[in-house]
Design a protein around this motif. Structure first.
Motif, PDB file in Angstrom:
ATOM      1  N   ILE A  40       7.643   0.150  -0.479  1.00 57.02           N
ATOM      2  CA  ILE A  40       7.396   1.592  -0.525  1.00 57.02           C
ATOM      3  C   ILE A  40       6.179   1.895  -1.393  1.00 57.02           C
ATOM      4  O   ILE A  40       5.318   2.698  -1.027  1.00 57.02           O
ATOM      5  N   ALA A  41       6.112   1.243  -2.557  1.00 57.43           N
ATOM      6  CA  ALA A  41       4.992   1.480  -3.474  1.00 57.43           C
ATOM      7  C   ALA A  41       3.661   1.136  -2.825  1.00 57.43           C
ATOM      8  O   ALA A  41       2.676   1.876  -2.968  1.00 57.43           O
ATOM      9  N   ASP A  42       3.604   0.022  -2.097  1.00 53.00           N
ATOM     10  CA  ASP A  42       2.357  -0.380  -1.432  1.00 53.00           C
ATOM     11  C   ASP A  42       1.972   0.611  -0.339  1.00 53.00           C
ATOM     12  O   ASP A  42       0.798   0.978  -0.194  1.00 53.00           O
ATOM     13  N   GLY A  43       2.963   1.065   0.442  1.00 49.47           N
ATOM     14  CA  GLY A  43       2.673   2.030   1.500  1.00 49.47           C
ATOM     15  C   GLY A  43       2.182   3.353   0.956  1.00 49.47           C
ATOM     16  O   GLY A  43       1.264   3.970   1.510  1.00 49.47           O
ATOM     17  N   LEU A  44       2.770   3.802  -0.146  1.00 53.05           N
ATOM     18  CA  LEU A  44       2.340   5.060  -0.762  1.00 53.05           C
ATOM     19  C   LEU A  44       0.946   4.937  -1.369  1.00 53.05           C
ATOM     20  O   LEU A  44       0.150   5.872  -1.313  1.00 53.05           O
ATOM     21  N   LEU A  45       0.649   3.773  -1.945  1.00 56.11           N
ATOM     22  CA  LEU A  45      -0.695   3.572  -2.491  1.00 56.11           C
ATOM     23  C   LEU A  45      -1.734   3.562  -1.377  1.00 56.11           C
ATOM     24  O   LEU A  45      -2.812   4.156  -1.511  1.00 56.11           O
ATOM     25  N   PHE A  46      -1.419   2.898  -0.267  1.00 58.77           N
ATOM     26  CA  PHE A  46      -2.339   2.921   0.874  1.00 58.77           C
ATOM     27  C   PHE A  46      -2.563   4.345   1.356  1.00 58.77           C
ATOM     28  O   PHE A  46      -3.698   4.738   1.662  1.00 58.77           O
ATOM     29  N   ALA A  60      14.722   7.760   2.813  1.00 54.19           N
ATOM     30  CA  ALA A  60      14.933   9.022   2.098  1.00 54.19           C
ATOM     31  C   ALA A  60      14.080   9.083   0.838  1.00 54.19           C
ATOM     32  O   ALA A  60      13.486  10.128   0.521  1.00 54.19           O
ATOM     33  N   LEU A  61      13.993   7.973   0.102  1.00 55.56           N
ATOM     34  CA  LEU A  61      13.174   7.939  -1.111  1.00 55.56           C
ATOM     35  C   LEU A  61      11.697   8.124  -0.778  1.00 55.56           C
ATOM     36  O   LEU A  61      10.972   8.814  -1.514  1.00 55.56           O
ATOM     37  N   THR A  62      11.257   7.545   0.327  1.00 54.84           N
ATOM     38  CA  THR A  62       9.858   7.710   0.746  1.00 54.84           C
ATOM     39  C   THR A  62       9.556   9.174   1.046  1.00 54.84           C
ATOM     40  O   THR A  62       8.491   9.687   0.681  1.00 54.84           O
ATOM     41  N   LEU A  63      10.488   9.856   1.701  1.00 56.39           N
ATOM     42  CA  LEU A  63      10.304  11.286   1.979  1.00 56.39           C
ATOM     43  C   LEU A  63      10.189  12.088   0.686  1.00 56.39           C
ATOM     44  O   LEU A  63       9.331  12.968   0.558  1.00 56.39           O
ATOM     45  N   VAL A  64      11.055  11.777  -0.274  1.00 59.90           N
ATOM     46  CA  VAL A  64      11.021  12.492  -1.547  1.00 59.90           C
ATOM     47  C   VAL A  64       9.704  12.260  -2.273  1.00 59.90           C
ATOM     48  O   VAL A  64       9.064  13.199  -2.774  1.00 59.90           O
ATOM     49  N   LEU A  65       9.256  11.011  -2.327  1.00 59.46           N
ATOM     50  CA  LEU A  65       8.007  10.690  -3.024  1.00 59.46           C
ATOM     51  C   LEU A  65       6.801  11.271  -2.296  1.00 59.46           C
ATOM     52  O   LEU A  65       5.835  11.707  -2.929  1.00 59.46           O
ATOM     53  N   ASN A  66       6.856  11.306  -0.970  1.00 63.60           N
ATOM     54  CA  ASN A  66       5.799  11.975  -0.208  1.00 63.60           C
ATOM     55  C   ASN A  66       5.721  13.451  -0.587  1.00 63.60           C
ATOM     56  O   ASN A  66       4.627  14.004  -0.759  1.00 63.60           O
ATOM     57  N   SER A 121      -7.354   8.109  11.134  1.00 63.31           N
ATOM     58  CA  SER A 121      -8.168   7.068  10.493  1.00 63.31           C
ATOM     59  C   SER A 121      -7.301   5.993   9.859  1.00 63.31           C
ATOM     60  O   SER A 121      -7.668   4.807   9.850  1.00 63.31           O
ATOM     61  N   GLY A 122      -6.145   6.383   9.326  1.00 63.43           N
ATOM     62  CA  GLY A 122      -5.318   5.450   8.591  1.00 63.43           C
ATOM     63  C   GLY A 122      -4.723   4.352   9.434  1.00 63.43           C
ATOM     64  O   GLY A 122      -4.679   3.185   9.014  1.00 63.43           O
ATOM     65  N   ILE A 160       2.072   1.983   7.203  1.00 64.14           N
ATOM     66  CA  ILE A 160       1.810   3.247   7.889  1.00 64.14           C
ATOM     67  C   ILE A 160       3.004   4.184   7.911  1.00 64.14           C
ATOM     68  O   ILE A 160       2.837   5.379   8.188  1.00 64.14           O
ATOM     69  N   LEU A 161       4.213   3.697   7.608  1.00 62.83           N
ATOM     70  CA  LEU A 161       5.376   4.585   7.656  1.00 62.83           C
ATOM     71  C   LEU A 161       5.263   5.750   6.663  1.00 62.83           C
ATOM     72  O   LEU A 161       5.500   6.905   7.047  1.00 62.83           O
ATOM     73  N   PRO A 162       4.903   5.522   5.389  1.00 60.51           N
ATOM     74  CA  PRO A 162       4.714   6.674   4.497  1.00 60.51           C
ATOM     75  C   PRO A 162       3.650   7.643   5.005  1.00 60.51           C
ATOM     76  O   PRO A 162       3.795   8.859   4.858  1.00 60.51           O
ATOM     77  N   LEU A 163       2.588   7.116   5.607  1.00 58.77           N
ATOM     78  CA  LEU A 163       1.528   7.960   6.148  1.00 58.77           C
ATOM     79  C   LEU A 163       2.040   8.815   7.298  1.00 58.77           C
ATOM     80  O   LEU A 163       1.719  10.007   7.389  1.00 58.77           O
ATOM     81  N   MET A 164       2.846   8.229   8.185  1.00 57.33           N
ATOM     82  CA  MET A 164       3.381   8.990   9.311  1.00 57.33           C
ATOM     83  C   MET A 164       4.283  10.124   8.830  1.00 57.33           C
ATOM     84  O   MET A 164       4.230  11.246   9.353  1.00 57.33           O
TER      85      MET A 164
END
Length: 246
Positions: free
Chosen positions: A22-28, A155-161, A200-201, A218-222
């Motif tokens: 998750i951390a890597d996806g959010l950083l990307f 769910a955590l990814t949604l919250v952090l997004n 672009s991502g 790409i999941l956090p980006l989507m």
């Protein structure tokens, strides 16, 4: 500078409790350039400075073609995961910058045709982005995306997004008002400065990461992309209403 700082801080602060995937996806996500079409569209809806939005969003995308691969190589990729190289930069330039340049240079020849068939071309444009995302996500599922992501991770990814988007909107609004910009220019800063480009991502991720890492990247980006569209649509209407009262 704001988004990379948030991504790095979140990655450092999450050490020990946040899933590294998750951390890597959010950083990307935080290292990507802004959107073009939606930034301009929301600025227009908000009755903001559309020419400035065109310049800002386009500049972000062009600079991102060169800066994002370098930033990903420096801050994100480790070991055999891939990373920045002249060949990867060349592939990104070929996929993103070349069509951008050719499109602008061919405008004297194609502008009339595009104006006549704007509705059809718009559907083709959105359909192309959808196919790119579908292809990348399908490949990620085949490579075992859901063995890395659980429902709680989603769910955590949604919250952090949501936290990242709220921080970006608050920061851009504060910075614009602190600089004494007009409301029309504030909308440019808010809408161009808070978004991340899915168009672009996904191609960048396809070049920079192996298939096994593509889905988590790409999941956090989507998820962020859908969230930013819904939130900014509400903000654009509020700006428009405020402009109507003034």
């Amino acid at each position: 500078m704001f988004f990379p700082a948030v991504g790095v801080a979140l990655r450092v602060a999450g050490h020990g409790w946040l899933n590294p995937v998750i951390a890597d996806g959010l950083l990307f996500l935080c290292l990507l350039p802004s959107t073009v079409q939606s930034s301009i569209a929301f600025t227009s809806i908000a009755r903001g400075n559309v020419p400035a939005a065109v310049c800002s969003a386009s500049a972000s995308n062009v600079l991102g073609i060169f800066l994002t691969p370098v930033a990903v190589g420096v801050l994100l990729l480790r070991g055999p995961a891939g990373g920045f190289s002249l060949s990867s930069l060349g592939a990104i330039v070929l996929q993103l910058l070349l069509p951008f340049v050719v499109g602008h240079l061919s405008r004297p020849l194609t502008a009339a045709f595009i104006a006549r068939h704007k509705a059809v071309i718009g559907k083709v444009d959105r359909g192309t982005i959808l196919l790119v995302v579908y292809t990348a996500f399908s490949a990620a599922v085949i490579e075992g995306l859901w063995t890395r992501y659980s429902i709680s991770d989603l769910a955590l990814t949604l919250v952090l997004n949501a936290v990242i988007l709220a921080a970006a909107l608050a920061f851009t609004t504060f910075a614009a008002r602190r600089a004494g910009l007009s409301t029309a220019d504030e909308t440019v800063v808010v809408f161009c400065g808070s978004k991340k480009s899915l168009a672009s991502g996904v191609p960048m991720a396809g070049v920079l990461f192996p298939p096994a890492l593509l889905g988590p990247m790409i999941l956090p980006l989507m998820l962020f992309h859908q969230m930013q569209l819904m939130v900014c649509a509400v903000l654009a209407q509020r700006y428009a209403a405020q402009s109507g009262k003034n």
